[in-house]
Enzyme design. Structure first.
Site, PDB file in Angstrom:
ATOM      1  N   GLU A   1      85.359 123.691  29.561  1.00 48.34           N
ATOM      2  CA  GLU A   1      86.091 124.923  29.298  1.00 48.34           C
ATOM      3  C   GLU A   1      87.139 124.885  27.993  1.00 48.34           C
ATOM      4  O   GLU A   1      87.998 123.955  28.203  1.00 48.34           O
ATOM      5  CB  GLU A   1      86.951 125.520  30.495  1.00 48.34           C
ATOM      6  CG  GLU A   1      85.817 125.991  31.607  1.00 48.34           C
ATOM      7  CD  GLU A   1      86.687 126.614  32.765  1.00 48.34           C
ATOM      8  OE1 GLU A   1      87.386 127.665  32.630  1.00 48.34           O
ATOM      9  OE2 GLU A   1      86.831 125.957  33.956  1.00 48.34           O
TER      10      GLU A   1
ATOM     11  N   ARG B   1      83.486 112.140  41.030  1.00 50.64           N
ATOM     12  CA  ARG B   1      84.393 112.199  39.929  1.00 50.64           C
ATOM     13  C   ARG B   1      85.555 111.046  40.015  1.00 50.64           C
ATOM     14  O   ARG B   1      85.611 110.328  41.122  1.00 50.64           O
ATOM     15  CB  ARG B   1      85.408 113.595  40.185  1.00 50.64           C
ATOM     16  CG  ARG B   1      86.549 113.752  41.078  1.00 50.64           C
ATOM     17  CD  ARG B   1      87.109 115.097  41.146  1.00 50.64           C
ATOM     18  NE  ARG B   1      87.922 115.433  42.070  1.00 50.64           N
ATOM     19  CZ  ARG B   1      88.751 116.264  42.162  1.00 50.64           C
ATOM     20  NH1 ARG B   1      88.465 117.437  41.395  1.00 50.64           N
ATOM     21  NH2 ARG B   1      89.657 116.490  42.879  1.00 50.64           N
TER      22      ARG B   1
ATOM     23  N   LYS C   1      95.722 120.991  34.842  1.00 48.20           N
ATOM     24  CA  LYS C   1      96.230 121.568  33.417  1.00 48.20           C
ATOM     25  C   LYS C   1      97.541 122.478  33.924  1.00 48.20           C
ATOM     26  O   LYS C   1      98.264 122.216  33.114  1.00 48.20           O
ATOM     27  CB  LYS C   1      94.999 122.385  32.939  1.00 48.20           C
ATOM     28  CG  LYS C   1      93.947 121.747  32.148  1.00 48.20           C
ATOM     29  CD  LYS C   1      92.994 122.420  31.539  1.00 48.20           C
ATOM     30  CE  LYS C   1      92.026 123.517  32.173  1.00 48.20           C
ATOM     31  NZ  LYS C   1      91.159 122.429  32.954  1.00 48.20           N
TER      32      LYS C   1
END
Length: 700
Positions: free
Chosen positions: A75, A337, A347
């Site tokens: 994104e 991950r 973020k």
């Protein structure tokens, strides 16, 4: 018959043991002889391909297509972080290993959060890591097709327009006001006709609704009743299996009629302008774009495993996949991950560190601001243990009273104390070191949890043999060699790496005036201290003879030693150690003066994600020594050669020209590894410490 009287007796067990030894020895000698008789082969063993091992091998074996096609779909609403280095490496590396292709696809379906700077930074990071996308695509490329498929979903009675408030949606999903969970139920809008849904959806498209007033939802399993999958004794084995499958789908939150389209509060899109007033959600867009781009293997991280049924459901509903089969359409599989302990990857939280924040008594989110979040399945951001809750419209307020204003804690998104990829690059971490780190940890279903010191060790090992060596003095003290004449000069030829002749050599001047590091001198000698002290000798790296301190002076204001007098030559007793130094020689432009920034952990806590971020408590845990600056450091003149011949090393994307100042890297002898910072200019050298040398607590 010969007599055996007097001979030592040998047990049966010992005899068998001796026989085995003899047989093993004979076999070893035979193998040795056979090896010696074979001609020597100069063909090196083929390197192991990490993308054809373990979990990744299993993924390919599930779908062994001739044309592997993957994608990396970020994104564009923030900077990539170290976890994305794994996603990039896995998707591009897997495709390349199978002679396939990988797209870079920007998932740009939320115009409120997207900025051009993120698109550029993401593209740069992919290329910096050494990968070239087959194509750069955007989800927005398919907005017309996505809208067409949304209408098709309505025609197939697989979608409906819903006007429920966020609280009503939560209640329909079984969430009660006291936090408990009750039975789930579809809302009154669930049973609307195809014609009515089509009309309402087109009204959404044409601006008939404000943000939050209408959402197109997929008609999945929210309305499924428990009795529909209740198993009875009369059920056949096949019926029981079908009910178990239905139960799993009905109890998966990803299948509770998730949103497909919503009205956004900001409908201007950076690529499509003001054409659209509605935008598709991730859950609707992602799988369809995979199918439209002919992706064969959709590789993502494990938190998306619960979304796989929804991924397949939508493709099945639109005939882009065959139910229960991965033969047609993309196959989604999930790997663990990368988590690096002690880092902040969210973020939202990094933005608080970069921009500062204001803590309010009450949330400051009007109801319309919730439109982007309505009906989207919220996952924890990387680095967060729990998703941070968004306040409901019921308790939102348009005004609030600030109770604490917290200033920025770092310089920017590329501050070397952060673990965004732009920050790691600025610190000087080579792209090859990050890729090796990812592959050394392996790719499996399990999350790869590691500590920052493990990452540092990996970077250190990578740099050890790939960058040149220079002498750098962080906190210099002037040393005058009083027994040398004023114009004394030795030009010493020094290798950039004693173990690698290919790096070449350079000339280092040695003169009457040199500078040593403050840590290499003590005013009072200590038997366990092997460097310079009054009356004591020490060797100098790359110089023939040692030096001995004869006197020193101190600054009257600071009380620190500011000058040392010493003697040099063959008559000076040998010291027990050698130290680094930099000489004063205007003819050689030596020393090169520099500002050196040494970065340490940003937080005192080893688990900064567990700090109080909602109320600003994280700020109280900041490490006051996270940035230590040496304003008067000195570097030997070989730095100029290192600058002109960067990147060091010439690997990955940097070998193809994707370089900036951080590609100027070197090892400061006995100090650390360093890289040039972007703040450097022709008149000023600024260096960042990449990573320390191996800890040597016993250095004397």
């Amino acid at each position: 018959m010969a007599s055996t009287e007097g001979e030592p007796k040998v047990s049966k067990r010992a005899a068998e043991k001796e026989a085995k030894k003899a047989a093993a020895k004979a076999a070893k000698e035979k193998a040795k002889a056979e090896t010696a008789s074979k001609p020597a082969s100069n063909t090196p063993a083929a390197p192991v391909d990490p993308f054809r091992q373990g979990w990744l091998k299993g993924v390919y074996d599930e779908k062994p297509v001739k044309e592997v096609h993957t994608r990396f779909p970020p994104e564009p609403n923030g900077y990539l972080h170290i976890g994305h280095a794994k996603a990039i490496t896995v998707n591009f590396g897997f495709a390349k290993s199978h002679s396939g292709i990988c797209n870079l696809r920007f998932d740009d379906t939320n115009p409120t959060k997207e900025e051009e700077v993120y698109f550029t930074a993401i593209k740069d990071m992919v290329q910096w890591l050494g990968f070239e996308p087959h194509k750069i695509t955007h989800s927005s490329d398919e907005f017309d097709k996505l809208y067409e498929l949304a209408e098709e979903l309505i025609k197939r009675e697989k979608a409906y327009v819903c006007h429920c408030s966020p609280d009503e949606v939560k209640k329909g999903r079984g969430k009660l006001e006291n936090g408990e969970h009750g039975p789930r139920s579809a809302c009154a809008h669930w049973s609307r006709s195809v014609d009515e849904n089509m009309e309402l959806f087109r009204q959404m498209r044409d601006g008939g609704y404000n943000p939050g007033e209408a959402v197109l939802r997929m008609k999945q399993y929210l309305a499924t009743k428990p009795e529909e999958y209740e198993v009875s004794e009369e059920d056949s084995a096949e019926a029981k299996k079908a009910k178990e499958k239905l139960k799993a789908l009905a109890n998966n939150p990803a299948m509770w009629d998730v949103a497909a389209y919503r009205v956004t509060k900001n409908n201007h899109h950076h690529r499509t302008g003001d054409k659209w007033r509605i935008y598709p959600t991730y859950e609707f867009t992602h799988c369809i774009c995979d199918a439209l781009e002919d992706i064969s293997h959709s590789l993502c991280t494990v938190e998306f495993e619960t979304l796989r049924p929804a991924y397949n459901w939508l493709l099945d509903a639109l005939d882009m996949k065959i139910e229960g089969s991965d033969e047609k359409g993309p196959m989604q599989r999930e790997y663990g991950r990368l988590n690096v302990e002690g880092t902040i990857l969210s973020k939202r939280r990094i933005a608080m560190l970069v921009e500062g924040t204001t803590i309010n008594n009450t949330p400051n989110n009007p109801a319309s601001a919730l439109a982007d979040d309505i009906e989207e399945l919220t996952l924890a951001e990387d680095g967060e243990e729990e998703p941070e809750t968004t306040p409901s419209a019921a308790n939102a307020a348009t005004t609030s009273t600030p109770i604490r204003t917290i200033p920025p804690a770092v310089m920017s998104w590329d501050d070397p104390r952060l673990f965004t990829l732009v920050a790691l690059r600025r610190r000087g971490v080579p792209p090859g070191a990050l890729k090796k780190f990812v592959l050394d940890l392996g790719v499996t279903k399990a999350n790869a949890n590691t500590a920052t010191h493990t990452l540092d060790s990996n970077i250190r090992t990578y740099l050890e043999r790939t960058v040149p060596r220079l002498m750098l003095v962080l906190d210099p003290i002037k040393v005058t060699l009083t027994n040398l004449p004023d114009g004394y000069l030795e030009e010493r030829e020094v290798p950039f790496d004693p173990k690698d002749k290919e790096k070449g050599t350079h000339i280092v001047p040695f003169t009457k005036t040199i500078y040593i590091d403050r840590d290499d001198f003590r005013e009072e000698d200590d038997p366990d201290f092997f460097r310079l002290a009054p009356g004591k000798s020490v060797g100098l790296m790359n110089v023939e003879f040692p030096v001995r301190c004869t006197s020193f002076t101190k600054d009257p204001e600071t009380g620190k030693v500011n000058a040392i007098e010493a003697e040099y030559g063959k008559d000076v007793p040998a010291g027990k150690a050698r130290i680094h130094w930099v000489a004063e020689s205007p003819a050689h432009h030596s020393p090169i003066r520099a500002e050196v920034r040494v970065f340490n952990p940003l937080f005192r806590s080893q688990t900064p994600n567990s700090l109080d971020w909602k109320n600003g408590g994280y700020y109280d845990d900041l490490n006051p020594e996270s940035l230590v600056t040496y304003s008067d450091a000195m570097v030997e003149c070989g730095l100029e050669y290192v600058r002109k011949n960067a990147p060091w090393p010439k690997e990955e994307g940097e070998a193809k020209g994707v370089v900036d100042k951080s590609s100027v890297r070197f090892q400061g002898l006995r100090t650390a590894f360093f890289a040039l910072d972007k703040d450097s200019s022709d008149g000023k050298v600024v260096l960042n410490r990449i990573v320390s040398l191996k800890e040597d607590t016993g250095k004397k």
